[in-house]
Design an enzyme around this catalytic site. Structure first.
Site, PDB file in Angstrom:
ATOM      1  N   ASP A 153      -5.892   8.488  10.438  1.00 12.37           N
ATOM      2  CA  ASP A 153      -4.551   8.059  10.816  1.00 12.37           C
ATOM      3  C   ASP A 153      -4.110   8.593  12.163  1.00 12.37           C
ATOM      4  OD1 ASP A 153      -3.864   6.512   8.482  1.00 12.37           O
ATOM      5  OD2 ASP A 153      -3.897   8.393   7.380  1.00 12.37           O
TER       6      ASP A 153
ATOM      7  N   GLU B 193       0.858  -1.183   0.000  1.00 12.76           N
ATOM      8  CA  GLU B 193       0.000   0.000   0.000  1.00 12.76           C
ATOM      9  C   GLU B 193       0.895   1.234   0.000  1.00 12.76           C
ATOM     10  OE1 GLU B 193      -2.810   0.300   3.171  1.00 12.76           O
ATOM     11  OE2 GLU B 193      -3.655  -1.683   2.812  1.00 12.76           O
TER      12      GLU B 193
END
Length: 255
Positions: free
Chosen positions: A55, A44
């Site tokens: 995040d 990724e």
């Protein structure tokens, strides 16, 4: 079958997340082949964004530094094109919708295909609002991978099972990314609930930081996703030897 879903056919899939351009482009170009050499099945590539809501601190900081280095979606596409010549595993972009939308959905998808990217994950785009990019991705032959969380309703699970291609990204817990010592005790029941509806491979991410955690989760999932711990090791050891050791340990725990 796509290159992404094919990566789940022979063994439990080890998926590694990194932020493109963290701490610099040169490191990204060294790191990705090293990840493949030590047992990663899918990479990724994180597109840095100024407001990464999903995040935790580690990826936020990596994203900020990459932005300071001038990393844009265009740069990420160029990096992917370089990596295509160095690796054989599928690459997936992970990025927020705004930069991709501003770039142009059709242009982005076409350039992804040219650069050797097999699909993408957009954590802030619900499947019910993804018609435009889904169409562009399908035209370009790309997989679009959607996320589910333990709080997802049965209706959302059915929608994602109908829309997601390649695999389904199962978030281990509500909240943000980041290595954690303890994962939810009822994680297996969440995965099994999704499996009753979905035909796609199911990969679990958010919080996985040890081989022991990976081994336990692999008992009931088709793959695991690790990101924050990799970025932490990149920060502390520019030689990348610690990353290589960590990935080998994860691979052994899954096999």
């Amino acid at each position: 079958m796509s290159r992404i879903s094919d990566a789940f056919q022979k063994r439990k899939s080890l998926i590694a997340y990194i932020t493109v351009g963290y701490p610099d482009i040169e490191t990204t170009l060294r790191l990705v082949p090293l990840l493949e050499e030590n047992g990663v099945d899918i990479i990724e590539l994180g597109i840095p964004f100024s407001d990464p809501l999903a995040d935790g601190v580690t990826i936020q900081n990596a994203s900020y530094q990459a932005l300071q280095n001038g990393v844009t979606p265009e740069v990420c596409l160029s990096v992917a094109a370089l990596l295509k010549e160095k690796i054989s595993i599928p690459m997936v972009f992970m990025g927020y919708y705004n930069p991709i939308y501003n770039y142009g959905l059709t242009k982005f998808c076409q350039k992804c295909a040219t650069a050797g990217v097999s699909g993408f994950i957009i954590p802030d785009l619900p499947p019910g609002e993804a018609q435009d990019i889904d169409f562009a991705a399908t035209e370009a032959g790309l997989d679009i991978i959607f996320l589910l969380a333990p709080t997802s309703t049965d209706e959302r699970i059915k929608l994602v099972a109908a829309k997601s291609r390649g695999f389904i990204y199962l978030v281990s817990h509500s909240g943000v990314t980041g290595a954690t010592a303890n994962l939810p005790a009822d994680l297996s029941s969440f995965v099994n609930r999704v499996r009753k509806t979905a035909r796609q491979p199911l990969a679990v991410g958010f919080g996985i930081s040890t081989p022991e955690q990976a081994q336990n989760i692999a008992k009931f999932s088709d793959g695991i996703i690790v990101g924050s711990r990799i970025l932490q090791l990149v920060q502390t050891d520019p030689s990348l030897e610690k990353v290589a050791t960590f990935i080998r340990q994860l691979r052994q725990s899954l096999d």
